[in-house]
Design an enzyme around this catalytic site. Sequence first.
Site, PDB file in Angstrom:
ATOM      1  N   GLU A 279      19.509 -14.071 -11.839  1.00  0.00           N
ATOM      2  CA  GLU A 279      18.951 -12.722 -11.744  1.00  0.00           C
ATOM      3  C   GLU A 279      18.650 -12.133 -13.123  1.00  0.00           C
ATOM      4  OE1 GLU A 279      20.328 -10.769  -7.880  1.00  0.00           O
ATOM      5  OE2 GLU A 279      20.846  -9.241  -9.339  1.00  0.00           O
ATOM      6  N   HIS A 308      30.432 -37.175  -5.563  1.00  0.00           N
ATOM      7  CA  HIS A 308      30.071 -37.932  -4.366  1.00  0.00           C
ATOM      8  C   HIS A 308      28.957 -37.246  -3.594  1.00  0.00           C
ATOM      9  CE1 HIS A 308      33.454 -40.718  -4.859  1.00  0.00           C
ATOM     10  NE2 HIS A 308      33.978 -39.677  -5.486  1.00  0.00           N
ATOM     11  N   LYS A 422      13.250  -6.019  -0.438  1.00  0.00           N
ATOM     12  CA  LYS A 422      13.940  -4.821   0.074  1.00  0.00           C
ATOM     13  C   LYS A 422      12.915  -3.869   0.686  1.00  0.00           C
ATOM     14  CE  LYS A 422      17.768  -4.268  -3.223  1.00  0.00           C
ATOM     15  NZ  LYS A 422      18.255  -3.408  -4.282  1.00  0.00           N
TER      16      LYS A 422
HETATM   17  O1  PA5 Z   1      23.482  -7.634 -10.222  1.00  0.00           O
HETATM   18  C1  PA5 Z   1      22.970  -6.760  -9.553  1.00  0.00           C
HETATM   19  O2  PA5 Z   1      22.590  -5.684 -10.025  1.00  0.00           O
HETATM   20  C2  PA5 Z   1      22.814  -6.953  -8.058  1.00  0.00           C
HETATM   21  O3  PA5 Z   1      23.171  -8.226  -7.664  1.00  0.00           O
HETATM   22  C3  PA5 Z   1      23.656  -5.950  -7.311  1.00  0.00           C
HETATM   23  O4  PA5 Z   1      25.004  -6.113  -7.657  1.00  0.00           O
HETATM   24  C4  PA5 Z   1      23.493  -6.102  -5.791  1.00  0.00           C
HETATM   25  O5  PA5 Z   1      22.142  -6.020  -5.453  1.00  0.00           O
HETATM   26  C5  PA5 Z   1      24.266  -5.005  -5.068  1.00  0.00           C
HETATM   27  O6  PA5 Z   1      23.834  -3.749  -5.497  1.00  0.00           O
HETATM   28  P1  PA5 Z   1      24.712  -2.471  -5.298  1.00  0.00           P
HETATM   29  O7  PA5 Z   1      25.951  -2.602  -6.099  1.00  0.00           O
HETATM   30  O8  PA5 Z   1      23.866  -1.323  -5.773  1.00  0.00           O
HETATM   31  O9  PA5 Z   1      25.005  -2.359  -3.827  1.00  0.00           O
END
Ligand code: PA5
Length: 432
Positions: A279, A308, A422
């Site tokens: 990410e 394995h 989203k």
């Molecule tokens: O790293 C990030 O920002 C995302 O993976 C968030 O943690 C994830 O989308 C969850 O978001 P939130 O904490 O706003 O619910």
Amino acid sequence: MLTIDVKNLTKVTSANGLSETEMASKNKLIHAYLQKIEARGVGFYKTIDAPWTEEILALAKKSDRKYYDVVVLGIGGSSLGMLCLQQSLKHLFENEKPRSSTPRVHVLDNIDPVLMTEIQDVISLNKTLFITISKSGTTPETISQYFYFRSLTDKAELPANLHHLFITDAHKGVLKDIADRDGIKTFPIPDDVGGRFSVQTPVGLVPAALIGIDIVELLKGMRAMRDRFLSDDASINVPFQLASLQYQLEQKGKLINVLMPYSQKLIRLADWYRQLLAESIGKKLNDKGETVNVGITPINALGVTDQHSQTQLYNEGPNDKLFIFVEVEKLGAEVKIPHLLPDNEALGYLQNITFNKLINTEKKATEAAYTQNDRPSITLQIDEVNAYSLGELFMLFEGATAFLGEFYGINAFDQPGVELSKILTREMLLVK
Ligand code: PA5
């Protein structure tokens, strides 16, 4: 103290590895890169000193024996750190053990409806604390889970302020509003810390403390690595060294990084890191707004289990990977392998050895095979899996990811690519 062993990179051909000179080529620029990270205004390395530790420890003390189960509702950066803490620092079969002095933890990081129903077969609502973790407070997966479990506790006439706790933005959001209305205890996620960089905030610390993990030691390990991350000296700054290797090898076509700990306790570290790297570094635009479509694909593997499953591909398939092993010197237990067939020559090599010797030798052999096949690998070494070393590992990877972002000239701290699905989900749900 965590160390990094890079010698295998010099043993493969120069097309697939790195010479000492190449490895050192970015060292003079550490200070400039640190300044760039500082200029982004992110707080992941500063927040370790935030003053909430005492309050969290007090909460854990107050909650002692009050709850049998803690259920964490959260996803992505709001759940993966806790999953790793639980797997690494608690008994591997903690939830199967007869009740201990600390509650069991269950992390529900998906919205498959069977999770919502089957969890109820193993918990008693009146002995459960639900911790809803969401920085935005609007993540549909997490909010729907909260709605579901809040309605269950309401139906059972259990006071919300005793059975729910929130970890969310300190100033705004739906969860903050509910907390203010219903008197639900809330811990903050700092504005300048993103989800996947937040294990060192209440996101990781609160559930960890509630289940008896030593968060003081965890923070100590994080601080030690944070100090190395802030050092201008490349020989000390392991996060910088790691990022340099990852970046330079990616430029030589190693587009995939395989994180392979040789420790059952660290299996979830690779899950946590997969999200952090994917990410943070997988980005379309650079800081100048140009389309660059960069990224390193993370893969998780477990030694020896995945020898394995994946090793065939790794030895003979495309040479497009950097292997990052994690080696643990003391594996929590020393277990001798009884030899039941002393006359069997083929199995003679198993005589008088321990599982410890076997796992370490298999790691060395796997590493040697990759090197012989001209595949680059490095090893991160820790003495044992404990709160301190896990703290070091978390900060090592977070720091390295921050440097990587600067090497690519992209923002490692946002995630614009997650937004489209989203928006589409929302649109599809609104069409009746
Ligand atoms: O790293 C990030 O920002 C995302 O993976 C968030 O943690 C994830 O989308 C969850 O978001 P939130 O904490 O706003 O619910």
